[in-house]
Design a protein around this motif. Structure first.
Motif, PDB file in Angstrom:
ATOM      1  N   MET A 116       0.750  -1.149  -0.001  1.00 40.65           N
ATOM      2  CA  MET A 116      -0.179   0.110   0.013  1.00 40.65           C
ATOM      3  C   MET A 116       1.081   1.315  -0.199  1.00 40.65           C
ATOM      4  O   MET A 116       1.720   1.248   0.841  1.00 40.65           O
ATOM      5  CB  MET A 116      -0.834   0.196   1.354  1.00 40.65           C
ATOM      6  CG  MET A 116      -1.833   0.973   1.145  1.00 40.65           C
ATOM      7  SD  MET A 116      -2.424   1.452   2.983  1.00 40.65           S
ATOM      8  CE  MET A 116      -2.943  -0.133   3.617  1.00 40.65           C
ATOM      9  N   LYS A 117       0.440   2.074  -0.932  1.00 42.42           N
ATOM     10  CA  LYS A 117       1.379   3.453  -0.939  1.00 42.42           C
ATOM     11  C   LYS A 117       0.442   4.704  -0.419  1.00 42.42           C
ATOM     12  O   LYS A 117      -0.632   4.676  -1.338  1.00 42.42           O
ATOM     13  CB  LYS A 117       1.875   3.743  -2.330  1.00 42.42           C
ATOM     14  CG  LYS A 117       3.028   4.704  -2.349  1.00 42.42           C
ATOM     15  CD  LYS A 117       4.087   4.516  -3.413  1.00 42.42           C
ATOM     16  CE  LYS A 117       4.986   5.500  -3.129  1.00 42.42           C
ATOM     17  NZ  LYS A 117       6.243   5.824  -4.021  1.00 42.42           N
ATOM     18  N   VAL A 118       0.984   5.234   0.087  1.00 38.51           N
ATOM     19  CA  VAL A 118      -0.031   6.277   1.047  1.00 38.51           C
ATOM     20  C   VAL A 118       0.636   7.892   0.671  1.00 38.51           C
ATOM     21  O   VAL A 118       1.856   7.927   0.883  1.00 38.51           O
ATOM     22  CB  VAL A 118      -0.272   6.408   2.356  1.00 38.51           C
ATOM     23  CG1 VAL A 118      -1.070   7.271   2.983  1.00 38.51           C
ATOM     24  CG2 VAL A 118      -1.183   5.099   2.585  1.00 38.51           C
ATOM     25  N   LEU A 119       0.107   8.875   0.188  1.00 31.55           N
ATOM     26  CA  LEU A 119       0.277  10.281   0.081  1.00 31.55           C
ATOM     27  C   LEU A 119      -0.281  10.892   1.220  1.00 31.55           C
ATOM     28  O   LEU A 119      -1.816  11.041   1.318  1.00 31.55           O
ATOM     29  CB  LEU A 119       0.004  10.937  -1.299  1.00 31.55           C
ATOM     30  CG  LEU A 119       0.221  12.393  -1.347  1.00 31.55           C
ATOM     31  CD1 LEU A 119       1.861  12.486  -1.267  1.00 31.55           C
ATOM     32  CD2 LEU A 119       0.019  12.841  -2.959  1.00 31.55           C
ATOM     33  N   LEU A 120       0.530  11.699   2.112  1.00 25.00           N
ATOM     34  CA  LEU A 120      -0.218  12.442   3.250  1.00 25.00           C
ATOM     35  C   LEU A 120       0.163  13.712   2.882  1.00 25.00           C
ATOM     36  O   LEU A 120       1.397  14.055   2.729  1.00 25.00           O
ATOM     37  CB  LEU A 120       0.562  11.708   4.716  1.00 25.00           C
ATOM     38  CG  LEU A 120       0.427  12.634   5.844  1.00 25.00           C
ATOM     39  CD1 LEU A 120      -1.316  12.957   6.159  1.00 25.00           C
ATOM     40  CD2 LEU A 120       1.185  12.267   7.105  1.00 25.00           C
ATOM     41  N   VAL A 121      -0.850  14.691   2.944  1.00 20.79           N
ATOM     42  CA  VAL A 121      -0.664  16.101   2.788  1.00 20.79           C
ATOM     43  C   VAL A 121      -1.492  16.781   4.095  1.00 20.79           C
ATOM     44  O   VAL A 121      -2.534  16.733   4.162  1.00 20.79           O
ATOM     45  CB  VAL A 121      -1.634  16.348   1.437  1.00 20.79           C
ATOM     46  CG1 VAL A 121      -1.038  17.849   1.098  1.00 20.79           C
ATOM     47  CG2 VAL A 121      -1.238  15.381   0.343  1.00 20.79           C
ATOM     48  N   ASP A 122      -0.473  17.665   4.621  1.00 14.93           N
ATOM     49  CA  ASP A 122      -0.854  18.551   5.763  1.00 14.93           C
ATOM     50  C   ASP A 122      -0.073  19.517   5.967  1.00 14.93           C
ATOM     51  O   ASP A 122       1.351  19.359   5.881  1.00 14.93           O
ATOM     52  CB  ASP A 122      -0.856  17.550   6.953  1.00 14.93           C
ATOM     53  CG  ASP A 122      -2.047  18.384   8.205  1.00 14.93           C
ATOM     54  OD1 ASP A 122      -1.568  19.576   8.499  1.00 14.93           O
ATOM     55  OD2 ASP A 122      -2.746  17.666   8.683  1.00 14.93           O
TER      56      ASP A 122
ATOM     57  N   GLU B 291      -9.092  -1.152   5.122  1.00 18.31           N
ATOM     58  CA  GLU B 291     -10.314  -1.178   4.779  1.00 18.31           C
ATOM     59  C   GLU B 291     -10.490  -0.645   3.422  1.00 18.31           C
ATOM     60  O   GLU B 291     -11.172  -1.241   2.292  1.00 18.31           O
ATOM     61  CB  GLU B 291     -11.285  -0.645   5.684  1.00 18.31           C
ATOM     62  CG  GLU B 291     -12.815  -0.994   5.606  1.00 18.31           C
ATOM     63  CD  GLU B 291     -13.625  -0.181   6.672  1.00 18.31           C
ATOM     64  OE1 GLU B 291     -13.255  -0.052   7.711  1.00 18.31           O
ATOM     65  OE2 GLU B 291     -14.900   0.508   6.317  1.00 18.31           O
ATOM     66  N   VAL B 292      -9.941   0.497   3.077  1.00 15.22           N
ATOM     67  CA  VAL B 292     -10.173   1.297   1.702  1.00 15.22           C
ATOM     68  C   VAL B 292      -9.573   0.508   0.549  1.00 15.22           C
ATOM     69  O   VAL B 292      -9.772   0.760  -0.616  1.00 15.22           O
ATOM     70  CB  VAL B 292      -9.910   2.858   2.095  1.00 15.22           C
ATOM     71  CG1 VAL B 292     -11.067   3.555   2.845  1.00 15.22           C
ATOM     72  CG2 VAL B 292      -8.685   3.274   2.061  1.00 15.22           C
TER      73      VAL B 292
ATOM     74  N   VAL C 246      -3.853   5.629  -1.553  1.00 11.34           N
ATOM     75  CA  VAL C 246      -4.462   6.437  -0.773  1.00 11.34           C
ATOM     76  C   VAL C 246      -3.996   7.897  -0.714  1.00 11.34           C
ATOM     77  O   VAL C 246      -2.531   7.723  -0.638  1.00 11.34           O
ATOM     78  CB  VAL C 246      -4.872   5.776   0.549  1.00 11.34           C
ATOM     79  CG1 VAL C 246      -5.821   6.394   1.494  1.00 11.34           C
ATOM     80  CG2 VAL C 246      -5.218   4.290   0.392  1.00 11.34           C
ATOM     81  N   ALA C 247      -5.089   8.632  -0.520  1.00 11.20           N
ATOM     82  CA  ALA C 247      -4.311  10.049  -0.297  1.00 11.20           C
ATOM     83  C   ALA C 247      -5.195  10.422   1.099  1.00 11.20           C
ATOM     84  O   ALA C 247      -6.323  10.224   1.263  1.00 11.20           O
ATOM     85  CB  ALA C 247      -4.571  10.977  -1.145  1.00 11.20           C
ATOM     86  N   ILE C 248      -4.085  10.889   1.998  1.00  8.96           N
ATOM     87  CA  ILE C 248      -4.782  11.318   3.463  1.00  8.96           C
ATOM     88  C   ILE C 248      -4.773  12.867   3.425  1.00  8.96           C
ATOM     89  O   ILE C 248      -3.512  13.359   3.083  1.00  8.96           O
ATOM     90  CB  ILE C 248      -3.991  10.760   4.598  1.00  8.96           C
ATOM     91  CG1 ILE C 248      -4.007   9.249   4.475  1.00  8.96           C
ATOM     92  CG2 ILE C 248      -4.465  11.324   5.965  1.00  8.96           C
ATOM     93  CD1 ILE C 248      -3.020   8.564   5.578  1.00  8.96           C
TER      94      ILE C 248
ATOM     95  N   ALA D   1      -5.652  10.589 -10.848  1.00  5.22           N
ATOM     96  CA  ALA D   1      -5.525   9.114 -10.789  1.00  5.22           C
ATOM     97  C   ALA D   1      -6.855   8.587 -10.151  1.00  5.22           C
ATOM     98  O   ALA D   1      -7.198   8.577  -9.047  1.00  5.22           O
ATOM     99  CB  ALA D   1      -4.724   8.977  -9.497  1.00  5.22           C
ATOM    100  N   PRO D   2      -7.580   8.049 -10.926  1.00  3.17           N
ATOM    101  CA  PRO D   2      -9.335   7.821 -10.758  1.00  3.17           C
ATOM    102  C   PRO D   2      -9.344   6.753  -9.583  1.00  3.17           C
ATOM    103  O   PRO D   2     -10.315   6.819  -9.056  1.00  3.17           O
ATOM    104  CB  PRO D   2      -9.741   7.468 -12.284  1.00  3.17           C
ATOM    105  CG  PRO D   2      -9.005   8.221 -13.210  1.00  3.17           C
ATOM    106  CD  PRO D   2      -7.454   7.980 -12.323  1.00  3.17           C
ATOM    107  N   GLY D   3      -8.427   5.721  -9.494  1.00  3.38           N
ATOM    108  CA  GLY D   3      -8.594   4.808  -8.801  1.00  3.38           C
ATOM    109  C   GLY D   3      -8.307   5.136  -7.143  1.00  3.38           C
ATOM    110  O   GLY D   3      -8.369   4.156  -6.294  1.00  3.38           O
ATOM    111  N   MET D   4      -7.684   6.485  -6.997  1.00  2.00           N
ATOM    112  CA  MET D   4      -7.247   6.543  -5.604  1.00  2.00           C
ATOM    113  C   MET D   4      -8.169   7.006  -4.637  1.00  2.00           C
ATOM    114  O   MET D   4      -9.419   7.380  -4.707  1.00  2.00           O
ATOM    115  CB  MET D   4      -6.285   7.973  -5.862  1.00  2.00           C
ATOM    116  CG  MET D   4      -5.420   8.321  -4.808  1.00  2.00           C
ATOM    117  SD  MET D   4      -4.700   9.832  -4.523  1.00  2.00           S
ATOM    118  CE  MET D   4      -3.502   9.513  -5.992  1.00  2.00           C
ATOM    119  N   LYS D   5      -7.903   6.387  -3.294  1.00  2.00           N
ATOM    120  CA  LYS D   5      -8.832   6.492  -2.387  1.00  2.00           C
ATOM    121  C   LYS D   5      -8.504   7.835  -1.396  1.00  2.00           C
ATOM    122  O   LYS D   5      -7.491   8.018  -1.395  1.00  2.00           O
ATOM    123  CB  LYS D   5      -8.916   5.202  -1.399  1.00  2.00           C
ATOM    124  CG  LYS D   5      -9.362   4.037  -2.248  1.00  2.00           C
ATOM    125  CD  LYS D   5     -10.797   3.953  -2.755  1.00  2.00           C
ATOM    126  CE  LYS D   5     -11.423   2.700  -3.208  1.00  2.00           C
ATOM    127  NZ  LYS D   5     -10.721   2.433  -4.615  1.00  2.00           N
TER     128      LYS D   5
END
Lengths: 116, 220
Positions: free
Chosen positions: A1-7, A113-114, A47-49, A70-74
């Motif tokens: 799983m690869k996640v992009l976190l933006v804050d 889950e996502v 996933v993008a947080i 990226a249409p499939g991104m959650k």
């Protein structure tokens, strides 16, 4: 799983990403929507947080732009506000809407889950 | 009840709500950082107890971040307290440098806030008798518009110019054209009038002025 976190809260983004990495999650983190769009153009994320309230491109607008790239991104939204209106908008736009401070185990559970 | 007064009271409540929402957002962000730093410290000690390397530098960083964020939290709560007590007296002598400093800090909590350069006057601080609440509302609204006009990466300048008659002129300069709305609107002008102040753009729309009298004998 690869996640992009933006804050835009830099310390928060850095520490949350370290905690996710310690739990085996591959995370990139950036502080602005503009940086996130560049990252998403160069890498594939599951996933993008996203923080909802950020200077420049806010979380809601960023989600729409990232969905185009990226249409499939959650998506999981984070917020420090937590008003009823924010919750309604956030819930309509993303799989999950979490208020800060976070419970890391809950976030991990939602990430699995996502992407299941 | 006079409809103008009723309207302004509603505006006062809207102002109170907006500022408090932004303070609570700031406090939540602070707590979120403390929570993550404490969580990371816990993760690292757990790993060390299981025989992994003791990441001393990272632990020191976490501790330092917690200390810094607690100080940031104390500063935020102090500002919240000062803001809350500004309703205690409808008319009060206030130091304009302090009022401007407080409003600049509170408006800085907004997600779209830009940078503010504030150069207080070298002469003694102007002290005026006014309604602190309404004056704060006026300054806050001006800062919000100024931030909108330049965007989050922009910078505005706030200046305070004491006048010979004891009044003071507050100037917001370096305004841009990014805001989709006009300012000041009638409600803002009414708030200014309620404390005998005047608010308006100068000719080129890049400078906003508030002229505040030295004394307000009674509030409308």
């Amino acid at each position: 799983m690869k996640v992009l976190l933006v804050d835009d809260e830099k310390k928060f983004a850095m520490m949350l990403s370290k905690r996710l990495v310690l739990r085996g999650i591959d995370v990139d983190y950036v502080y602005t929507g503009e940086e996130a769009l560049v990252m998403a153009g160069n890498s594939r994320y599951d996933v993008a947080i996203l923080d909802v309230k950020m200077p420049g491109i806010g979380g809601i607008e960023l989600k729409r732009k990232l969905s185009g790239l990226a249409p499939g991104m959650k998506f999981i939204f984070l917020t420090g506000h937590g008003s009823e209106t924010d919750f309604e908008i956030g819930s309509a736009e993303a799989a999950y809407y979490l208020a800060k401070p976070l419970q890391i185990e809950k976030l991990i559970e939602i990430l699995h889950e996502v992407t299941a | 009840m006079n409809s103008a007064i009723e309207f302004q009271n509603n505006e006062d409540l809207v102002f109170f709500g907006k500022v408090n929402a932004s303070i609570s957002h700031e406090l939540k962000n602070i707590l979120a950082i403390i929570s993550e730093a404490a969580g990371l410290l816990n993760d690292l000690t757990e790993l060390a107890s299981k025989g992994q390397d003791f990441k001393l530098e990272m632990m020191k960083t976490c501790s330092q971040d917690i200390i810094e964020e607690i100080q940031r939290g104390f500063g935020t709560i102090k500002q919240m307290n000062t803001f809350s007590h500004s309703v205690d007296d409808p008319l009060k002598r206030v130091n304009l440098i302090e009022v401007l400093g407080l409003m600049i800090n509170l408006a800085g909590f907004l997600s779209f806030a830009g940078k503010v350069r504030f150069d207080p006057p070298e002469e003694s601080a102007p002290i005026i008798l006014t309604c602190p609440w309404r004056l704060q509302n006026l300054i806050y609204q001006s800062l919000v518009y100024a931030f909108e006009s330049v965007g989050p990466d922009g910078e505005i300048q706030v200046s305070l110019h004491p006048q010979k008659n004891g009044s003071a002129r507050i100037t917001f300069s370096g305004l841009g054209t990014k805001s989709a709305r006009t300012f000041p609107v009638d409600q803002t002008i009414q708030i200014a009038a309620s404390i005998n102040a005047e608010i308006g753009m100068t000719g080129d729309s890049h400078v906003l002025d508030i002229l505040v009298p030295q004394l307000v004998e009674s509030m409308r």
